[in-house]
Design a protein around this motif. Structure first.
Motif, PDB file in Angstrom:
ATOM      1  N   VAL A 177      15.548  -2.053   6.747  1.00  0.00           N
ATOM      2  CA  VAL A 177      14.294  -1.694   6.079  1.00  0.00           C
ATOM      3  C   VAL A 177      14.527  -1.826   4.585  1.00  0.00           C
ATOM      4  CG1 VAL A 177      12.576   0.121   5.716  1.00  0.00           C
ATOM      5  CG2 VAL A 177      13.679  -0.134   7.957  1.00  0.00           C
ATOM      6  N   ALA A 178      13.715  -2.624   3.908  1.00  0.00           N
ATOM      7  CA  ALA A 178      14.052  -3.003   2.547  1.00  0.00           C
ATOM      8  C   ALA A 178      12.819  -3.080   1.653  1.00  0.00           C
ATOM      9  CB  ALA A 178      14.781  -4.350   2.553  1.00  0.00           C
ATOM     10  N   LEU A 179      13.081  -3.144   0.327  1.00  0.00           N
ATOM     11  CA  LEU A 179      12.045  -3.246  -0.696  1.00  0.00           C
ATOM     12  C   LEU A 179      12.255  -4.503  -1.531  1.00  0.00           C
ATOM     13  CD1 LEU A 179      12.034   0.367  -2.244  1.00  0.00           C
ATOM     14  CD2 LEU A 179      10.434  -0.536  -0.554  1.00  0.00           C
ATOM     15  N   ALA A 180      11.146  -5.057  -2.022  1.00  0.00           N
ATOM     16  CA  ALA A 180      11.172  -6.125  -3.023  1.00  0.00           C
ATOM     17  C   ALA A 180       9.840  -6.094  -3.749  1.00  0.00           C
ATOM     18  CB  ALA A 180      11.407  -7.491  -2.386  1.00  0.00           C
ATOM     19  N   GLY A 181       9.886  -5.875  -5.071  1.00  0.00           N
ATOM     20  CA  GLY A 181       8.642  -5.670  -5.795  1.00  0.00           C
ATOM     21  C   GLY A 181       7.965  -4.414  -5.262  1.00  0.00           C
ATOM     22  N   THR A 182       6.683  -4.514  -4.934  1.00  0.00           N
ATOM     23  CA  THR A 182       5.966  -3.373  -4.357  1.00  0.00           C
ATOM     24  C   THR A 182       5.864  -3.470  -2.837  1.00  0.00           C
ATOM     25  OG1 THR A 182       3.856  -4.510  -4.676  1.00  0.00           O
ATOM     26  CG2 THR A 182       4.594  -3.036  -6.448  1.00  0.00           C
ATOM     27  N   GLY A 205       0.771  -1.226   0.000  1.00  0.00           N
ATOM     28  CA  GLY A 205       0.000   0.000   0.000  1.00  0.00           C
ATOM     29  C   GLY A 205       0.801   1.273   0.000  1.00  0.00           C
ATOM     30  N   GLY A 206       2.121   1.193  -0.140  1.00  0.00           N
ATOM     31  CA  GLY A 206       2.930   2.398  -0.217  1.00  0.00           C
ATOM     32  C   GLY A 206       2.855   3.033  -1.593  1.00  0.00           C
ATOM     33  N   ASP A 207       3.793   3.918  -1.895  1.00  0.00           N
ATOM     34  CA  ASP A 207       3.840   4.576  -3.194  1.00  0.00           C
ATOM     35  C   ASP A 207       4.015   3.519  -4.286  1.00  0.00           C
ATOM     36  OD1 ASP A 207       4.807   5.968  -5.554  1.00  0.00           O
ATOM     37  OD2 ASP A 207       5.116   7.706  -4.253  1.00  0.00           O
ATOM     38  N   PRO A 208       3.100   3.416  -5.240  1.00  0.00           N
ATOM     39  CA  PRO A 208       3.171   2.352  -6.256  1.00  0.00           C
ATOM     40  C   PRO A 208       4.384   2.459  -7.159  1.00  0.00           C
ATOM     41  CG  PRO A 208       1.449   3.940  -6.805  1.00  0.00           C
ATOM     42  CD  PRO A 208       1.914   4.272  -5.422  1.00  0.00           C
ATOM     43  N   THR A 209       5.027   3.621  -7.214  1.00  0.00           N
ATOM     44  CA  THR A 209       6.218   3.748  -8.068  1.00  0.00           C
ATOM     45  C   THR A 209       7.437   3.079  -7.443  1.00  0.00           C
ATOM     46  OG1 THR A 209       6.876   5.870  -7.078  1.00  0.00           O
ATOM     47  CG2 THR A 209       5.366   5.942  -8.960  1.00  0.00           C
ATOM     48  N   LEU A 210       7.372   2.753  -6.159  1.00  0.00           N
ATOM     49  CA  LEU A 210       8.484   2.056  -5.506  1.00  0.00           C
ATOM     50  C   LEU A 210       8.355   0.566  -5.774  1.00  0.00           C
ATOM     51  CD1 LEU A 210       8.755   3.924  -2.079  1.00  0.00           C
ATOM     52  CD2 LEU A 210      10.157   4.232  -4.121  1.00  0.00           C
ATOM     53  N   ASP A 211       8.646   0.194  -6.990  1.00  0.00           N
ATOM     54  CA  ASP A 211       8.538  -1.190  -7.453  1.00  0.00           C
ATOM     55  C   ASP A 211       9.895  -1.605  -7.999  1.00  0.00           C
ATOM     56  OD1 ASP A 211       7.922  -3.637  -8.522  1.00  0.00           O
ATOM     57  OD2 ASP A 211       6.220  -2.953  -9.716  1.00  0.00           O
ATOM     58  N   VAL A 212      10.645  -2.374  -7.211  1.00  0.00           N
ATOM     59  CA  VAL A 212      12.006  -2.757  -7.601  1.00  0.00           C
ATOM     60  C   VAL A 212      12.180  -4.260  -7.435  1.00  0.00           C
ATOM     61  CG1 VAL A 212      13.008  -0.518  -7.018  1.00  0.00           C
ATOM     62  CG2 VAL A 212      12.895  -2.285  -5.276  1.00  0.00           C
ATOM     63  N   PRO A 213      12.959  -4.896  -8.296  1.00  0.00           N
ATOM     64  CA  PRO A 213      13.171  -6.338  -8.173  1.00  0.00           C
ATOM     65  C   PRO A 213      14.104  -6.674  -7.018  1.00  0.00           C
ATOM     66  CG  PRO A 213      14.535  -5.453  -9.928  1.00  0.00           C
ATOM     67  CD  PRO A 213      13.686  -4.316  -9.441  1.00  0.00           C
ATOM     68  N   ARG A 214      14.085  -7.927  -6.588  1.00  0.00           N
ATOM     69  CA  ARG A 214      15.084  -8.390  -5.632  1.00  0.00           C
ATOM     70  C   ARG A 214      16.481  -8.300  -6.250  1.00  0.00           C
ATOM     71  NH1 ARG A 214      10.866 -12.266  -4.815  1.00  0.00           N
ATOM     72  NH2 ARG A 214      10.230 -12.489  -2.634  1.00  0.00           N
ATOM     73  N   ARG A 215      17.488  -8.311  -5.410  1.00  0.00           N
ATOM     74  CA  ARG A 215      18.870  -8.347  -5.894  1.00  0.00           C
ATOM     75  C   ARG A 215      19.110  -9.637  -6.682  1.00  0.00           C
ATOM     76  NH1 ARG A 215      23.012  -5.590  -3.772  1.00  0.00           N
ATOM     77  NH2 ARG A 215      24.305  -7.468  -3.811  1.00  0.00           N
ATOM     78  N   LYS A 216      19.894  -9.555  -7.746  1.00  0.00           N
ATOM     79  CA  LYS A 216      20.201 -10.755  -8.535  1.00  0.00           C
ATOM     80  C   LYS A 216      20.955 -11.781  -7.704  1.00  0.00           C
ATOM     81  CE  LYS A 216      20.213  -8.469 -13.056  1.00  0.00           C
ATOM     82  NZ  LYS A 216      21.013  -8.145 -14.261  1.00  0.00           N
ATOM     83  N   THR A 217      21.847 -11.300  -6.840  1.00  0.00           N
ATOM     84  CA  THR A 217      22.586 -12.192  -5.950  1.00  0.00           C
ATOM     85  C   THR A 217      22.227 -11.834  -4.508  1.00  0.00           C
ATOM     86  OG1 THR A 217      24.413 -12.318  -7.526  1.00  0.00           O
ATOM     87  CG2 THR A 217      24.854 -13.027  -5.263  1.00  0.00           C
ATOM     88  N   PRO A 218      21.498 -12.703  -3.801  1.00  0.00           N
ATOM     89  CA  PRO A 218      21.123 -12.379  -2.421  1.00  0.00           C
ATOM     90  C   PRO A 218      22.354 -12.219  -1.530  1.00  0.00           C
ATOM     91  CG  PRO A 218      19.840 -14.231  -3.260  1.00  0.00           C
ATOM     92  CD  PRO A 218      20.930 -13.985  -4.251  1.00  0.00           C
ATOM     93  N   ARG A 219      22.244 -11.376  -0.525  1.00  0.00           N
ATOM     94  CA  ARG A 219      23.314 -11.234   0.458  1.00  0.00           C
ATOM     95  C   ARG A 219      23.285 -12.410   1.421  1.00  0.00           C
ATOM     96  NH1 ARG A 219      21.950  -5.713  -0.212  1.00  0.00           N
ATOM     97  NH2 ARG A 219      23.791  -4.437  -0.718  1.00  0.00           N
ATOM     98  N   THR A 220      24.466 -12.787   1.899  1.00  0.00           N
ATOM     99  CA  THR A 220      24.538 -13.863   2.880  1.00  0.00           C
ATOM    100  C   THR A 220      24.121 -13.382   4.259  1.00  0.00           C
ATOM    101  OG1 THR A 220      26.876 -13.387   3.261  1.00  0.00           O
ATOM    102  CG2 THR A 220      26.344 -15.074   1.622  1.00  0.00           C
ATOM    103  N   GLY A 229      19.285 -12.705   2.595  1.00  0.00           N
ATOM    104  CA  GLY A 229      18.114 -12.115   1.952  1.00  0.00           C
ATOM    105  C   GLY A 229      18.469 -11.376   0.692  1.00  0.00           C
ATOM    106  N   GLY A 230      17.481 -11.193  -0.168  1.00  0.00           N
ATOM    107  CA  GLY A 230      17.717 -10.555  -1.447  1.00  0.00           C
ATOM    108  C   GLY A 230      16.976  -9.247  -1.639  1.00  0.00           C
ATOM    109  N   TRP A 231      16.365  -8.716  -0.561  1.00  0.00           N
ATOM    110  CA  TRP A 231      15.639  -7.456  -0.700  1.00  0.00           C
ATOM    111  C   TRP A 231      16.623  -6.286  -0.778  1.00  0.00           C
ATOM    112  CZ3 TRP A 231      10.179  -6.771   1.658  1.00  0.00           C
ATOM    113  CH2 TRP A 231       9.420  -7.916   1.416  1.00  0.00           C
ATOM    114  N   GLN A 232      16.145  -5.173  -1.338  1.00  0.00           N
ATOM    115  CA  GLN A 232      16.971  -3.964  -1.511  1.00  0.00           C
ATOM    116  C   GLN A 232      16.914  -3.121  -0.233  1.00  0.00           C
ATOM    117  OE1 GLN A 232      18.660  -3.589  -4.311  1.00  0.00           O
ATOM    118  NE2 GLN A 232      17.564  -4.655  -5.929  1.00  0.00           N
ATOM    119  N   ILE A 233      18.072  -2.906   0.413  1.00  0.00           N
ATOM    120  CA  ILE A 233      18.128  -2.246   1.710  1.00  0.00           C
ATOM    121  C   ILE A 233      18.134  -0.727   1.547  1.00  0.00           C
ATOM    122  CG2 ILE A 233      19.398  -2.019   3.869  1.00  0.00           C
ATOM    123  CD1 ILE A 233      20.671  -4.714   3.288  1.00  0.00           C
TER     124      ILE A 233
END
Length: 560
Positions: free
Chosen positions: A152-157, A130-145, A168-172
């Motif tokens: 606090v991170a993003l993945a998709g929407t 339900g946040g800003d719909p423009t904040l739509d980013v893919p997971r990292r190609k290589t997850p961090r160990t 994890g592979g979310w964007q921090i």
């Protein structure tokens, strides 16, 4: 709706979007179906676990398929405000991907109110929509160990906050000092489905100071009709409270001389905690634990000690009655005078003060179960004494010097009733066959994948534990669909296919949700066998069903 097979006791309901998913979840909670034991909502699916002896798969599909998913679930629960230091490792990459400045990323991330759609991945991890719909980013190609607790991170929407350090592979984007998970709270998970969340820019902080879990405050407002707010302190506390009260000198007890590779308390698990992102966990070989408890006259679910690969030794302080089941290996008793003799498995036996019990390396299977008549004096966490090694919930693994009290036995319990050891415990020199129910994402793999899954023998790698068995085959499985699969509920026995094509078989401590396609699941009657497979053994997967999805047209609701 699309109904996808998961196992003989579970199915996955796939819907068009998150709104429909939440509507179905609310409908199933509002009017439950007899025989359904657990519901795990996710981005576009609801995992339904049921008792086949109470409700049939066909009856479930008919009932669920008739539910209205057109209504919108109100998201107006308690408001939690989370301060964030926006200097995450991926903030610049996210800004570049979106073609905006990092300051604009922060402005958009703090500009809206989110809703806790569902939980999973780890205890206290909430998927925020339900946040800003423009904040739509893919997971990292290589997850961090390792992603730090409080990230606090993003993945998709979706946005989310990591409750503990984990891969994890979310964007921090940044970090918060607010604890998402704290067993000292009445409800350990700070964020619950239906709660609202607002992120507050807390300013910059030095990278060296980005340690989450320190004492902090989270502002909450009471719900829909109240505008008053109250401060609540979310202090970071150890995830495992003291396991048991001090043992009185006159109470029989076992002293750990050597815990071996790993020795943990396990009972039949903690089902029903999906709302907090907690999976059931519990004994890997449930049949062996039940048998051990029957031998000493305990209730079937009494906690025992699960010991992997032997090397375990305990000394008795006071008389007690024990039983060892599970793996097959040398079980030896030595008394205080130094005399030693073998003890058979799957039989109750007595120990006197000063006696020492030793479990050797198994010849077949890998996990022993040790129980005591009366039960061990260990305190439950969230209703269970099980140690969940992935979620870090439950008592700590046992260590040399630990002393475990034994409770008094109940009256009238039968000791020594016959139990039969399994005749087909897995060995490294014999191929292990596991029956597999295909689904729910068999069609995400190419047309040859199912044939290859059963034709090829898979080796068990050393990277296997209570979370799962990593399998290695000469030819990896190939995926036909390379899209990013939204997170969805998983079950013990699920066989995930990651990008490498080398399958991972989930066991007791698996994550509640996962983002890789599951080609099939080990049938319930072979889960105990899977728990006893040694490293280096070869596994043959035997599909016993066809993959048959069922499509049900959406219910058309006529306005009144």
């Amino acid at each position: 709706m699309r109904f996808l097979p998961v196992n003989t006791d579970a199915l996955l309901v796939e819907l068009d979007d998150l709104e429909q998913t939440l509507a179905l979840f609310a409908a199933l909670q509002g009017r439950p179906i007899e025989g359904v034991t657990e519901l795990v909502p996710a981005a576009r699916t609801v995992l339904v676990v049921f008792q086949p002896g109470v409700v049939s798969r066909a009856a479930l599909i008919a009932d669920i398929g008739a539910r209205d998913t057109s209504s919108r679930v109100a998201r107006d629960g308690k408001l939690i405000e989370i301060p964030v230091h926006y200097n995450g490792e991926d903030l610049d990459d996210v800004a570049q991907h979106l073609g905006i400045t990092r300051e604009e990323v922060v402005r958009r991330h703090t500009g809206g109110t989110y809703s806790v759609a569902f939980t999973g991945f780890a205890p206290g991890f909430a998927y925020l929509s339900g946040g800003d719909p423009t904040l739509d980013v893919p997971r990292r190609k290589t997850p961090r160990t390792r992603i730090p607790a409080g990230a606090v991170a993003l993945a998709g929407t979706f946005s989310g906050v990591y409750p503990q350090a984990s891969p994890g592979g979310w964007q921090i984007l940044g970090v918060t000092p607010v604890a998402m998970w704290d067993l000292n709270r009445d409800t350990p998970a700070l964020l619950q489905p239906g709660y609202r969340v607002r992120f507050i820019d807390a300013g910059a902080v030095a990278a060296s100071d980005m340690s989450a879990g320190s004492a902090a405050s989270a502002t909450s407002s009471a719900s829909t009709t109240s505008t008053a707010s109250a401060a609540s302190t979310a202090s970071a506390a150890p995830t495992t409270p003291p396991d048991a009260a001090p043992v009185a000198p006159t109470t029989p007890a076992l002293e750990i001389v050597s815990p071996g590779l790993q020795a943990v308390f396990e009972d039949l698990g903690r089902p029903g905690q999906a709302r907090q992102g907690v999976a059931a966990s519990g004994a890997m070989d449930r049949g062996a634990l039940r048998a051990a408890n029957r031998l000493v006259g305990n209730a079937p679910g009494e906690a025992g000690i699960e010991i992997v690969y032997g090397g375990f030794q305990v000394r008795a302080h006071g008389p007690c009655v024990l039983a060892v089941t599970g793996a097959q290996g040398n079980i030896a008793l030595r008394n205080a005078a130094g005399a030693s003799w073998a003890v058979p498995g799957y039989q109750a036996f007595a120990m006197d003060d000063g006696d020492t019990l030793t479990l050797g390396q198994p010849d077949a299977g890998i996990r022993y179960y040790l129980v005591a008549r009366g039960g061990f004096a260990v305190e439950p966490v969230l209703g269970s004494c099980s140690t969940d090694t992935l979620a870090r919930v439950g008592p700590e693994p046992l260590a040399a010097g630990d002393r475990i009290g034994i409770r008094p036995a109940g009256q009238g319990a039968i000791v020594g009733a016959p139990e039969t050891a399994p005749a087909d415990l897995p060995r490294t020199d014999a191929e292990v066959v596991l029956d597999v129910v295909l689904g729910p994402r068999t069609d995400w793999c190419d047309t040859d994948a199912v044939a290859l899954l059963s034709r090829q023998a898979w080796s068990v790698t050393p990277q296997s534990n209570r979370v799962g068995i990593r399998l290695q085959g000469d030819t990896p499985l190939q995926r036909a669909n390379h899209a990013e699969l939204p997170s969805e509920g998983t079950r013990k026995g699920s066989i995930q296919v990651p990008a490498s094509g080398q399958p991972v078989l989930f066991l007791a401590d698996h994550p509640l949700t996962g983002g890789y396609p599951v080609i099939g699941s080990v049938a319930p009657w072979h889960l105990d066998r899977a728990a006893q497979i040694p490293i280096g053994a070869r596994v043959r997967l035997n599909p016993i069903s066809d993959f048959v999805p069922v499509d049900v047209p959406a219910v058309q609701v006529t306005p009144t």
